[in-house]
Design a protein around this motif. Structure first.
Motif, mmCIF file in Angstrom:
data_model
loop_
_atom_site.group_PDB
_atom_site.id
_atom_site.type_symbol
_atom_site.label_atom_id
_atom_site.label_comp_id
_atom_site.label_asym_id
_atom_site.label_seq_id
_atom_site.Cartn_x
_atom_site.Cartn_y
_atom_site.Cartn_z
ATOM 1 N N GLN A 199 -97.974 62.499 -8.616
ATOM 2 C CA GLN A 199 -97.808 61.069 -8.475
ATOM 3 C C GLN A 199 -96.965 60.529 -9.623
ATOM 4 O OE1 GLN A 199 -101.916 59.959 -8.522
ATOM 5 N NE2 GLN A 199 -102.039 59.867 -6.304
ATOM 6 N N VAL A 200 -96.317 59.411 -9.385
ATOM 7 C CA VAL A 200 -95.462 58.805 -10.403
ATOM 8 C C VAL A 200 -96.126 57.558 -10.960
ATOM 9 C CG1 VAL A 200 -93.251 57.692 -10.851
ATOM 10 C CG2 VAL A 200 -93.358 59.704 -9.380
ATOM 11 N N ILE A 201 -96.221 57.481 -12.274
ATOM 12 C CA ILE A 201 -96.766 56.297 -12.955
ATOM 13 C C ILE A 201 -95.605 55.566 -13.619
ATOM 14 C CG2 ILE A 201 -98.265 55.470 -14.799
ATOM 15 C CD1 ILE A 201 -100.016 57.900 -14.346
ATOM 16 N N VAL A 202 -95.490 54.291 -13.344
ATOM 17 C CA VAL A 202 -94.418 53.490 -13.948
ATOM 18 C C VAL A 202 -94.939 52.857 -15.230
ATOM 19 C CG1 VAL A 202 -92.861 51.545 -13.652
ATOM 20 C CG2 VAL A 202 -93.393 53.023 -11.703
ATOM 21 N N LYS A 203 -94.281 53.147 -16.330
ATOM 22 C CA LYS A 203 -94.659 52.551 -17.615
ATOM 23 C C LYS A 203 -93.900 51.246 -17.802
ATOM 24 C CE LYS A 203 -95.809 56.689 -20.261
ATOM 25 N NZ LYS A 203 -95.472 57.488 -21.463
ATOM 26 N N THR A 204 -94.582 50.164 -17.944
ATOM 27 C CA THR A 204 -93.929 48.880 -18.177
ATOM 28 C C THR A 204 -94.056 48.508 -19.650
ATOM 29 O OG1 THR A 204 -95.925 47.606 -17.754
ATOM 30 C CG2 THR A 204 -94.532 48.120 -15.855
ATOM 31 N N GLU A 205 -93.237 47.599 -20.083
ATOM 32 C CA GLU A 205 -93.295 47.104 -21.460
ATOM 33 C C GLU A 205 -93.915 45.724 -21.466
ATOM 34 O OE1 GLU A 205 -89.399 47.369 -23.033
ATOM 35 O OE2 GLU A 205 -89.334 49.558 -22.963
ATOM 36 N N GLU A 206 -95.000 45.573 -20.708
ATOM 37 C CA GLU A 206 -95.657 44.276 -20.567
ATOM 38 C C GLU A 206 -96.268 43.844 -21.890
ATOM 39 O OE1 GLU A 206 -98.215 42.232 -17.001
ATOM 40 O OE2 GLU A 206 -98.663 44.295 -17.545
ATOM 41 N N LYS A 207 -96.082 42.578 -22.221
ATOM 42 C CA LYS A 207 -96.632 42.042 -23.456
ATOM 43 C C LYS A 207 -98.005 41.435 -23.194
ATOM 44 C CE LYS A 207 -92.152 40.984 -25.573
ATOM 45 N NZ LYS A 207 -91.307 39.906 -26.138
ATOM 46 N N TYR A 208 -98.858 41.488 -24.197
ATOM 47 C CA TYR A 208 -100.202 40.942 -24.082
ATOM 48 C C TYR A 208 -100.438 39.941 -25.203
ATOM 49 C CZ TYR A 208 -101.390 44.477 -20.609
ATOM 50 O OH TYR A 208 -101.441 45.245 -19.458
ATOM 51 N N PRO A 241 -102.113 32.033 -28.292
ATOM 52 C CA PRO A 241 -100.941 32.748 -27.786
ATOM 53 C C PRO A 241 -100.083 33.391 -28.861
ATOM 54 C CG PRO A 241 -100.637 30.370 -27.632
ATOM 55 C CD PRO A 241 -102.077 30.591 -27.975
ATOM 56 N N GLU A 242 -100.280 32.994 -30.119
ATOM 57 C CA GLU A 242 -99.504 33.610 -31.191
ATOM 58 C C GLU A 242 -100.000 35.012 -31.524
ATOM 59 O OE1 GLU A 242 -102.921 31.530 -33.287
ATOM 60 O OE2 GLU A 242 -101.660 31.223 -31.525
ATOM 61 N N GLU A 243 -101.220 35.356 -31.039
ATOM 62 C CA GLU A 243 -101.789 36.683 -31.260
ATOM 63 C C GLU A 243 -101.243 37.636 -30.189
ATOM 64 O OE1 GLU A 243 -103.707 37.853 -33.703
ATOM 65 O OE2 GLU A 243 -103.657 35.911 -34.726
ATOM 66 N N ILE A 244 -100.326 38.513 -30.579
ATOM 67 C CA ILE A 244 -99.651 39.421 -29.652
ATOM 68 C C ILE A 244 -100.108 40.851 -29.921
ATOM 69 C CG2 ILE A 244 -97.407 40.243 -28.829
ATOM 70 C CD1 ILE A 244 -97.827 37.331 -28.264
ATOM 71 N N GLY A 245 -100.223 41.638 -28.861
ATOM 72 C CA GLY A 245 -100.592 43.040 -29.028
ATOM 73 C C GLY A 245 -100.322 43.828 -27.764
#
Length: 231
Positions: A31-40, A46-50
């Motif tokens: 199976q293929v897993i797509v890696k995204t660069e999604e931000k959290y 909202p200034e707390e990013i990880g």
């Protein structure tokens, strides 16, 4: 011959797959897993990013995927304007009147918000515009006419603080546009609450570095974060 044809097709598929923007890797099952660069980020800060699985350092909440900008978002980019444009009109009285509405709503005081909105309309009317260039005057009048209309709606909805906050969101966009066009000599902050109206209109201008949310008041007074320091 068939084997050669199938091999060519397979090679073409693999080349196309390698050209995708998102990185892919195969599992043992093929199976293929797509890696995204999604931000959290934190829903309340909202200034707390990880990354996925991280928690907010401020409140301990799980970070959630950052929402993409949607139609209807009211964020306005504020950049520095020339001294000549700043000198063409003083927006201080208008901004001060706006801040009084903001603080009243943060204090859950609809009556005071009504009074402050009435004073806001007067501040706009009293501001001199004779030094504004012809090119900018139309933009100024469009912004302030819209702002006065929202202030009047805040006044007419005395006793209905949820409605007042809705009109304040539009007023905040007008004030941000005013600052973006004519600048300010005040030290201000552009703040954002991602919880209000699904994050589409939770912006406001503040004179305080501390977050005091005008959209939720005491219910979630510290919800949100500063996205830009002005001046």
């Amino acid at each position: 011959m068939k084997k050669i044809l199938l091999s060519s097709v397979l090679l073409a598929v693999l080349v196309l797959g390698c050209n995708q923007k998102n990185k892919e890797e195969k599992t043992t099952e093929g199976q293929v897993i797509v890696k995204t660069e999604e931000k959290y980020s934190c829903p309340m800060h909202p200034e707390e990013i990880g990354k996925k699985g991280d928690t907010c350092k401020e409140c301990g909440m799980d970070l959630e995927p950052v929402k993409q900008a949607e139609a209807g978002d009211t964020k306005v980019e504020i950049t520095e304007v020339s001294d000549a444009v700043k000198a063409s009109v003083s927006t201080d009285a208008i901004i001060d009147a706006y801040l009084k509405i903001k603080n009243a709503l943060a204090n859950d005081d609809g009556k005071e918000a009504t009074k402050a909105a009435h004073d806001f309309a007067q501040a706009v009317s009293a501001t001199k515009t004779d030094k504004i260039t012809k090119e900018l005057l139309t933009k100024y009048l469009n912004i302030t006419d819209e702002a006065k209309a929202q202030a009047e709606l805040i006044v007419s909805n005395d006793g209905k603080i949820a409605q007042q906050r809705m009109y304040f969101a539009v007023l905040s966009k007008d004030i941000t546009n005013l600052i973006a066009t004519f600048g300010t000599n005040k030290k201000l902050f552009q703040d954002y609450c991602p919880m209000y109206n699904e994050g589409k209109s939770g912006y406001w201008i503040s004179e305080l570095k501390e977050i005091r949310n005008p959209y939720y008041g005491s219910e979630m007074l510290s919800c949100g974060g500063m996205i830009k320091e002005i001046q």
